[in-house]
Design a protein around this motif. Sequence first.
Motif, mmCIF file in Angstrom:
data_model
loop_
_atom_site.group_PDB
_atom_site.id
_atom_site.type_symbol
_atom_site.label_atom_id
_atom_site.label_comp_id
_atom_site.label_asym_id
_atom_site.label_seq_id
_atom_site.Cartn_x
_atom_site.Cartn_y
_atom_site.Cartn_z
ATOM 1 N N ASN A 21 8.227 4.602 -45.386
ATOM 2 C CA ASN A 21 7.696 5.969 -45.525
ATOM 3 C C ASN A 21 6.915 6.418 -44.292
ATOM 4 N N LEU A 22 7.421 6.014 -43.128
ATOM 5 C CA LEU A 22 6.758 6.374 -41.877
ATOM 6 C C LEU A 22 7.236 7.726 -41.349
ATOM 7 N N PHE A 23 8.410 8.163 -41.817
ATOM 8 C CA PHE A 23 9.002 9.401 -41.318
ATOM 9 C C PHE A 23 9.165 10.417 -42.442
ATOM 10 N N TYR A 24 9.320 11.664 -42.067
ATOM 11 C CA TYR A 24 9.466 12.740 -43.044
ATOM 12 C C TYR A 24 10.805 12.618 -43.782
ATOM 13 N N ASN A 25 10.758 12.889 -45.094
ATOM 14 C CA ASN A 25 11.955 13.069 -45.910
ATOM 15 C C ASN A 25 12.898 11.878 -45.901
ATOM 16 N N THR A 26 12.376 10.697 -45.681
ATOM 17 C CA THR A 26 13.220 9.506 -45.803
ATOM 18 C C THR A 26 12.336 8.313 -46.112
#
Length: 386
Positions: A21-26
């Motif tokens: 969950n380090l990046f947006y929307n993924t």
Amino acid sequence: MQLLRPTCHDWLEAIVALPLNLFYNTGIATYIWVLSNRKPAHRQGRLQLIDASQWFKPLRKNLGKKNCELSPEDIERISRCFLDFAETPESKIFANAAFGYWKVTVERPLRLHSQLSLKAIATLRFNSGDEDLRAALVDEFGDDLFTRFAAVSAAVERRLTDWSSSDDPEGEDDEGGTKKGLPERQKKKLLDARTWERDGRLVDVATRLRALLGETLFDDHNVFRDRVNAALKATGIKLAAADLKQILKAVSWRVDTAPPVIARVHKPGKVRADPLRGLYAAAVDGRPAIVEIVEYEPDADLRDTEQVPLLEDGGIEAFIRREVLPYTPDAWIREDATKIGYEISFTRHFYQPQPLRTLEEISADILAIEKEAEGLLDGLLKVGQR
């Protein structure tokens, strides 16, 4: 992560597993691959795995699926771990070959029984495919399709056009068939006189063979094939190899206890027996004094693959003898199909199982639940007495 065609340049220095969950929307797992065509000497032939999945700073408020970020301290920690190139709980170092494997194709022989039955021969009428469609056309136009296609081709084309112009988008008729909405390619094949002529010829030849050989059940396909070849030669029937294969396939079926089907026979002295690679010694015509080397026809339904580690002690041969042959002694490997791949699993190397609870802890929980249940039961009884 699995690669079947890895690079051979030894350019990969390290792989860093980042937090989820380090990046947006993924929420997928993400990794940093450190590549260099000037790999330092102390790293050559080796690969470092760094588990940084727990090094992050939580966000005060989620942004979509993003709920964390790498703080400067986390980035420094990852960089230091990489530069130190040392074994720690979060850093592990392996030889490149530790991740590699051979993907080995394992074959087993085809075993068949054969019989020239009327039912089996009848299936050859639709050997070119589209059995349901061809059966419907045969019901309407009869044997002219096989012997006089030119005379009925116009009528067949009109019938196919009727099916193709149907308003049914699912391509099914009222009786549950599949005759409507025909693709142009399928229609063209059904209008090819050569396919009908070929199927008719297959039925004719198989019927003539039945007249010569009868409806005897052959429990050895090799004997059956020899008898068929002898019958064709005696009657002067010329048949393409592909057509003969279709006839043999239509009248044969797999039986696990049947003798293996021989695909090729080598002349004595030309090659040596090597069962592990599909070269078997066999007596000629049942005479032990004369031995030939044979290869068997592989059974596609029994074909399997094995992943053999590149660091396997003894290599592919030792692995197959230990893990395969004790359970399928008739198996062999197809060397020309062997591929090399690499698989990198962080879970395998960094997984730490949760310690099991002690018996005392479990016993205490059970007693607490029992005590709580007794209290509830007492309360229910008191309410009932009121």
